[in-house]
Motif scaffolding. Structure first.
Motif, short mmCIF file in Angstrom:
data_model
loop_
_atom_site.label_atom_id
_atom_site.label_comp_id
_atom_site.label_asym_id
_atom_site.label_seq_id
_atom_site.Cartn_x
_atom_site.Cartn_y
_atom_site.Cartn_z
N PRO A 122 42.28 54.06 48.75
CA PRO A 122 42.17 55.29 47.96
C PRO A 122 43.22 55.38 46.84
CG PRO A 122 41.87 55.81 50.28
CD PRO A 122 42.23 54.35 50.21
N GLU A 123 44.44 54.90 47.12
CA GLU A 123 45.51 54.96 46.10
C GLU A 123 45.15 54.12 44.87
OE1 GLU A 123 46.34 53.84 49.42
OE2 GLU A 123 46.37 55.99 49.83
N ASP A 124 44.47 53.00 45.10
CA ASP A 124 44.06 52.15 43.96
C ASP A 124 43.05 52.89 43.09
OD1 ASP A 124 45.51 49.77 44.74
OD2 ASP A 124 44.06 49.57 46.37
N MET A 125 42.06 53.46 43.76
CA MET A 125 41.03 54.20 43.02
C MET A 125 41.65 55.37 42.27
SD MET A 125 37.62 55.88 44.62
CE MET A 125 36.28 54.76 44.35
N GLU A 126 42.58 56.08 42.93
CA GLU A 126 43.25 57.22 42.28
C GLU A 126 44.02 56.79 41.04
OE1 GLU A 126 45.51 58.90 45.49
OE2 GLU A 126 43.73 59.93 46.25
N GLU A 127 44.63 55.61 41.14
CA GLU A 127 45.40 55.10 40.01
C GLU A 127 44.49 54.92 38.78
OE1 GLU A 127 47.99 51.86 41.24
OE2 GLU A 127 47.83 51.05 39.20
N TRP A 144 44.44 48.13 35.80
CA TRP A 144 44.56 47.98 37.25
C TRP A 144 44.39 46.51 37.66
CZ3 TRP A 144 42.00 46.14 41.44
CH2 TRP A 144 42.55 46.49 42.69
N LEU A 145 43.42 45.85 37.05
CA LEU A 145 43.18 44.43 37.39
C LEU A 145 44.39 43.57 37.03
CD1 LEU A 145 39.43 44.20 36.35
CD2 LEU A 145 40.33 43.78 38.65
N GLU A 146 44.99 43.87 35.87
CA GLU A 146 46.17 43.10 35.46
C GLU A 146 47.34 43.29 36.43
OE1 GLU A 146 47.10 44.07 31.35
OE2 GLU A 146 45.16 43.21 30.76
N ASP A 147 47.47 44.54 36.93
CA ASP A 147 48.56 44.84 37.86
C ASP A 147 48.29 44.36 39.29
OD1 ASP A 147 49.80 46.08 35.78
OD2 ASP A 147 49.32 48.13 36.41
N VAL A 152 42.77 40.17 42.86
CA VAL A 152 41.73 39.48 42.08
C VAL A 152 41.62 38.02 42.52
CG1 VAL A 152 41.09 38.73 39.74
CG2 VAL A 152 42.02 41.02 40.10
N ASP A 153 42.76 37.39 42.73
CA ASP A 153 42.76 35.98 43.15
C ASP A 153 42.07 35.81 44.50
OD1 ASP A 153 44.09 35.35 40.86
OD2 ASP A 153 46.08 35.20 41.78
N GLU A 154 42.35 36.76 45.41
CA GLU A 154 41.71 36.71 46.73
C GLU A 154 40.18 36.84 46.61
OE1 GLU A 154 42.64 39.61 49.95
OE2 GLU A 154 44.72 39.20 49.30
N TRP A 155 39.76 37.81 45.80
CA TRP A 155 38.32 38.09 45.69
C TRP A 155 37.57 36.96 44.98
CZ3 TRP A 155 39.71 43.53 43.43
CH2 TRP A 155 40.16 44.36 44.47
N THR A 156 38.26 36.25 44.11
CA THR A 156 37.56 35.24 43.32
C THR A 156 37.85 33.81 43.79
OG1 THR A 156 39.37 35.27 41.71
CG2 THR A 156 37.49 36.69 41.23
N GLU A 157 38.64 33.69 44.85
CA GLU A 157 39.03 32.35 45.31
C GLU A 157 37.82 31.47 45.64
OE1 GLU A 157 41.66 32.20 48.77
OE2 GLU A 157 41.27 30.05 48.75
N GLY A 158 37.77 30.31 45.03
CA GLY A 158 36.70 29.37 45.29
C GLY A 158 35.34 29.76 44.73
#
Ligand code: PBE
Length: 267
Positions: A122-127, A144-147, A152-158
């Motif tokens: 929720p804190e991410d979405m609020e940000e 947000w993606l840059e921070d 992002v690396d986890e979600w896009t790994e492989g």
């Protein structure tokens, strides 16, 4: 404050939001389920209108009851509380899920994998929502993606990049979903997808994914808020599970009001 006069002061009116919102359906239901709410009405309108009315009431320290939800900046801007809901007509803890059309995993394995992995707090979405008060949602999502490059690396790994493949995301018009939708749009664009993100009413959002007119959505609030739409379409969608836990819906009032429960309201 005298709760006996509260109904009169409020003209027996709860300030609601859009007719097509899940929240509105739950609020209508709430008015039916609580006997003490006999004679009370839900004023349907828009989220912007509700927020204006709420802000004005708070400026004047007047009573007001709105239908509200978390995550939302209203809780950061004002001292608010949820009214207890002993009949749980607004549900308990809500989650936001990701859904995909049948066959998406075979057709677009890269996108499917990212959609399946995407999960935030929720804190991410609020940000993102808060930042989007000052800059565009695109820019807020980008920031947000840059921070959060580690996520992002986890979600896009492989995950293999694609070359301009089209994908259609469908969402709802509220800031919560503009945030998640835009973050996913940019994330998929970074992977080479050509992404469209279309905001529609919750009923249409489920229908579009079930009919394969859209590929996926990050906007369903479950198990209660959009539960009726989910039930209707569940055989024709893939549920990828929660992308956020700890959401909530209910009747919301300023802290200065001397009531704690929906049952404190008098007919
Ligand atoms: N909301 C925000 C929506 C879902 C997201 C809670 C206002 C609703 O359908 O009620």
């Amino acid at each position: 404050e005298d709760t006996a006069n509260l109904g009169e002061e409020l003209n027996y009116t709860i300030t609601g939001i859009e007719p097509g919102a899940g929240t509105t359906e739950l609020a209508r239901n709430t008015l039916e389920e609580y006997e003490n709410l006999e004679g009370w009405e839900l004023q349907e309108g828009s989220t912007a209108g509700m927020l204006t009315t709420l802000g004005e009431a708070i400026d004047n320290e007047e009573p007001i009851i709105v239908t509200g939800w978390t995550p939302h900046w209203m809780f950061a801007s004002y001292d608010l509380k949820y009214l207890e809901d002993p009949k749980e007509t607004f549900g308990g803890a809500e989650n936001i899920n990701t859904i995909a059309r049948l066959g998406l995993e075979e057709d677009m394995p890269s996108a499917y994998k990212i959609l399946d992995r995407f999960q935030w707090e929720p804190e991410d979405m609020e940000e993102v929502m808060l930042n989007a008060q000052d800059v565009s949602f695109e820019e807020a999502a980008q920031n947000w993606l840059e921070d959060n490059q580690d996520k992002v690396d986890e979600w896009t790994e492989g995950v293999e990049k694609v070359d301009g493949k089209q994908i259609e995301l469908v969402s709802t018009p509220w800031d919560t979903e503009r945030s998640s939708g835009t973050v996913m749009k940019i994330l998929l664009e970074q992977q080479g997808f050509d992404v469209t993100l279309t905001p529609v009413d919750p009923a249409i959002m489920f229908q579009a994914v079930a009919n394969a007119e859209a590929d996926a959505s990050l906007a369903p609030w479950l198990p209660i808020t959009h539960g009726s739409f989910y039930e209707k379409h569940k055989d024709n969608i893939i549920d990828l599970g929660e992308n956020l836990t700890g959401a909530k819906i209910g009747m919301v009032v300023p802290e200065y009001m001397d009531i704690d429960s929906i049952e404190d309201l008098q007919p």
